[in-house]
Every structure is written in structure tokens, then in C-alpha cells.
Design an enzyme around this catalytic site. Structure first.
Site, short mmCIF file in Angstrom:
data_model
loop_
_atom_site.label_atom_id
_atom_site.label_comp_id
_atom_site.label_asym_id
_atom_site.label_seq_id
_atom_site.Cartn_x
_atom_site.Cartn_y
_atom_site.Cartn_z
N ASP A 28 0.92 -1.08 -0.07
CA ASP A 28 -0.03 -0.12 0.15
C ASP A 28 0.96 1.22 0.05
O ASP A 28 0.59 2.08 -0.95
CB ASP A 28 -0.99 0.00 1.22
CG ASP A 28 -0.36 0.13 2.48
OD1 ASP A 28 0.57 -0.41 2.80
OD2 ASP A 28 -1.12 0.92 3.21
N THR A 29 1.86 1.38 0.73
CA THR A 29 2.80 2.58 1.01
C THR A 29 3.57 2.70 -0.19
O THR A 29 3.85 3.77 -0.59
CB THR A 29 3.32 2.89 2.49
OG1 THR A 29 3.92 1.47 2.36
CG2 THR A 29 2.25 2.92 3.40
N ARG A 101 3.68 -13.40 4.80
CA ARG A 101 4.41 -12.37 5.37
C ARG A 101 4.77 -12.21 6.70
O ARG A 101 5.45 -11.41 7.40
CB ARG A 101 3.43 -11.02 5.12
CG ARG A 101 2.56 -10.91 6.08
CD ARG A 101 1.54 -9.96 5.66
NE ARG A 101 1.88 -8.76 5.39
CZ ARG A 101 1.05 -7.64 4.77
NH1 ARG A 101 -0.30 -8.13 4.83
NH2 ARG A 101 1.40 -6.52 4.40
N TYR A 164 -7.46 -0.20 7.47
CA TYR A 164 -7.79 -1.21 8.33
C TYR A 164 -7.92 -2.45 7.61
O TYR A 164 -8.87 -2.62 6.69
CB TYR A 164 -8.98 -1.01 8.91
CG TYR A 164 -9.74 -1.75 10.01
CD1 TYR A 164 -8.63 -2.45 11.06
CD2 TYR A 164 -10.79 -2.49 9.72
CE1 TYR A 164 -9.09 -3.41 11.74
CE2 TYR A 164 -11.34 -3.42 10.57
CZ TYR A 164 -10.59 -3.91 11.55
OH TYR A 164 -10.86 -4.73 12.48
N ARG A 165 -7.04 -3.31 7.71
CA ARG A 165 -7.08 -4.79 7.56
C ARG A 165 -7.32 -5.73 8.52
O ARG A 165 -6.27 -5.89 9.42
CB ARG A 165 -5.72 -5.21 6.66
CG ARG A 165 -5.67 -4.19 5.32
CD ARG A 165 -6.97 -4.70 4.19
NE ARG A 165 -6.85 -3.59 3.22
CZ ARG A 165 -7.37 -2.49 3.17
NH1 ARG A 165 -8.21 -2.33 3.88
NH2 ARG A 165 -7.38 -1.92 2.09
N GLY A 225 -14.56 4.48 -2.49
CA GLY A 225 -14.59 3.65 -3.97
C GLY A 225 -14.93 4.59 -5.29
O GLY A 225 -14.48 5.46 -5.44
N ALA A 226 -16.09 4.01 -6.03
CA ALA A 226 -16.57 4.72 -7.24
C ALA A 226 -17.49 5.85 -6.92
O ALA A 226 -18.08 6.53 -7.68
CB ALA A 226 -17.24 3.64 -8.23
N ASP A 256 -4.69 3.47 -3.10
CA ASP A 256 -3.17 3.88 -3.05
C ASP A 256 -2.89 4.91 -3.93
O ASP A 256 -2.26 6.05 -3.67
CB ASP A 256 -2.66 2.60 -3.17
CG ASP A 256 -2.68 1.73 -2.00
OD1 ASP A 256 -3.06 2.01 -1.01
OD2 ASP A 256 -2.46 0.63 -2.22
#
Length: 305
Positions: A28-29, A101, A164-165, A225-226, A256
Site C-alpha cells: 500500500d505505501t 508475510r 484497516y485490514r 470507491g466509485a 493507494d
């Protein structure tokens, strides 16, 4: 102070299906700094701050960064460590992820406080996310925030996406505590509404923006989102419509790239509403290519409209 730094984990990315898989680099970053590097002048120093292994894949990753004008500042190399890995499975344009990971080098990016602080020196902007915080051991999270706060005290603008994940956190309560701490050191916050709704129970974009503004940040852009984004700067607020894409190819990295487009526009002097318009165009371009990293020329053309 004109350097840019983004802090977090860049993983090896597998995309494809069947016997046709390709390996890239994403996270993401990193997706954000990739977009900013594409859109900002070439003479602006740009670094991805993390920790790296000493294996061949880590060397390939650093070489890929260098080839594309992205440094690694004083990021440490951890003997015996390696990058994390994820695979994208597509169902139409929507995607799902499988991760490997647990022992990734990036989880140790805050082990050496002096090196981390050195990596953040002389930055006009420092960016990090909730994933940056989540991958660290709980004892190392204060080191990360202290280093960011020190950079802010030295004049850096701090940007943050809570991102948030749930699978990365021990509990929702632990996530809220850590993310609230991150909000306290941020100037610009770029949340995604469904994430905030899931973690905090927010009922509207305005609820998210108000809660975050009350924590200290004065510039908040709530993505949805859209759907239109809500842009709040102090007491001013506006909604900015997304750029419609009739047939998206792959939505990986859309949020991102929005963040990277928005922050690049702000650094180039555009106001928040115009920055959001440009960011929407960039995100729309990214969902029309496979993988999280769109070609530089695609990003630039979308940004300039």
C-alpha cells in the site's frame, strides 16, 4: 526540505492464473510513493523507508526501486530476512489476496530508532498507513510514531491512511487504539469509508471526517470507491465525484494511487478539491491496468487530464 518518504512494507506480488504468473513489487505505501514519484519533479528526493533482507529477492527489489528513482534512505538490511509475498486472484475486476508475510524483513523497520529517524530527516512529506503500524510488534509501534512526530516537529507534513485490514490485528480494539495514536501525529488523513465503517461503526462519510478532525488532523479526504469523496479542510467541506470507469480491469491499488495523486497535487500547490479531482482521474487510470503499479506515462496523463 523537499524530500518525500513513505514508510511500510513492499511485498513481492504474484499476478496471473494457471501457469501464467508474473512477479512484481507492491504494497500500500509503496504504491503511493510510486504514484508520487511519477507525478512530482524528478529532482525531488523520494525514498521508501522499510527494512530489507539480504537475499536475492530483496536485492532485486532494491534494484527495482533504484531503476525507478526511488531510494531506501537509511533502511536497514536484516541478515537472513526476506520480503513478504502475496498473490492476487481475480474474479472479473474484483480481487482477493493470499499472503505469506509472517517473517518479512519489513516487520523490523522500527527496530533501530536512530536509523528510522535518519531516514525521515529533511522531508517535506512523510506518509504511512495503518498497515505500517499493524505489521510491527506492539512494542515497536511507539518508536515508529515517535520518529514520525519528530519529523513533524522538524517541519515535515505527515499524511496517513488508516487502511484497516482486520487480519493484521489481534482485535478491533487493538486496531482502534493504534490507529487513534497514529491520527494524533498526522496532518492529512486519507481514510476509506467502508474500512472506517467496519472499525468504528461510522454511519456516513461526514461522521468519519468529523471523528478524525476531532483527533487533530485538519485535512481529511474520505474515499468511497466509485462514489464521491468527501474533502474536509478546516471548516470547509466539499464532495468530489469519482471518475467513472465502465469496465475496470483490476481494482488493485486504486485507493493507494488516489492517495499518491492527491498528495502530489497538494505538494504542487493545488487546493484540496482540485487535488481530489486529479486523484480520482489517477485512480480511474489504475483500475484499467493489471497490477497495482500503472506505467508512469499513464499516471501522468491521467493526472494532467
Amino acid at each position: 526540505m523537499n524530500g518525500i518518504a513513505s514508510i511500510g512494507e513492499c511485498m513481492l506480488e504474484l499476478t496471473g492464473s494457471g501457469a501464467d504468473w508474473r512477479m512484481g513489487h507492491s504494497g500500500d505505501t509503496f504504491n503511493v510513493i510510486w504514484t508520487m514519484r511519477a507525478l512530482l519533479p524528478e529532482n525531488r528526493p523520494t525514498d521508501y523507508v522499510s527494512a530489507f533482507g539480504d537475499d536475492a529477492f530483496s536485492a532485486q527489489q532494491r534494484a527495482f526501486f533504484a531503476e525507478n528513482g526511488i531510494g531506501t534512505a537509511s533502511s536497514p538490511r536484516i541478515p537472513g530476512a526476506r520480503p513478504g509475498l502475496y498473490a492476487i486472484s481475480l474474479d472479473g475486476a474484483e480481487r482477493s489476496f493470499t499472503y505469506w508475510r509472517a517473517d518479512a524483513a519489513a516487520r523490523r523497520l522500527a527496530d533501530d530508532a536512530a536509523l528510522l529517524s535518519k531516514s525521515l530527516e529533511n522531508r517535506s512529506l512523510v506518509y504511512f498507513s495503518g498497515i505500517t503500524v499493524a505489521i510491527l510488534e506492539e512494542a515497536q509501534r511507539p518508536t515508529l510514531l515517535q520518529s514520525i512526530e519528530a519529523a513533524r516537529g522538524a517541519g515535515s507534513l505527515i499524511a496517513f491512511d488508516p487502511n484497516y485490514r482486520p487480519r493484521l490485528w489481534q482485535s478491533a480494539e487493538a486496531a482502534r487504539t493504534a490507529i487513534d495514536g497514529a491520527l494524533s501525529v498526522a496532518d492529512i488523513v486519507l481514510p476509506t469509508f467502508p474500512d472506517e465503517q467496519a472499525l468504528y461503526g461510522d454511519t456516513a462519510l461526514a461522521t468519519t471526517a468529523e471523528r478524525i478532525a476531532n483527533a487533530g488532523p485538519k485535512e481529511v479526504v474520505v474515499k468511497d470507491g466509485a462514489e464521491p469523496a468527501l474533502v474536509v479542510m478546516g471548516t470547509d467541506s466539499s464532495t468530489v465525484a469519482a471518475t467513472h470507469v465502465a469496465n475496470p480491469v483490476d481494482t488493485t491499488g486504486a485507493g493507494d494511487s488516489f492517495n499518491g495523486g492527491y498528495l502530489a497535487a497538494r505538494l504542487l500547490g493545488h487546493n484540496p478539491v482540485e487535488a481530489a479531482r486529479r486523484a480520482h482521474r489517477v485512480a480511474a487510470a489504475v483500475v484499467q491496468v493489471r497490477g497495482a503499479l500503472a506505467p508512469v506515462e499513464v499516471l501522468r496523463e491521467a493526472f494532467d487530464g
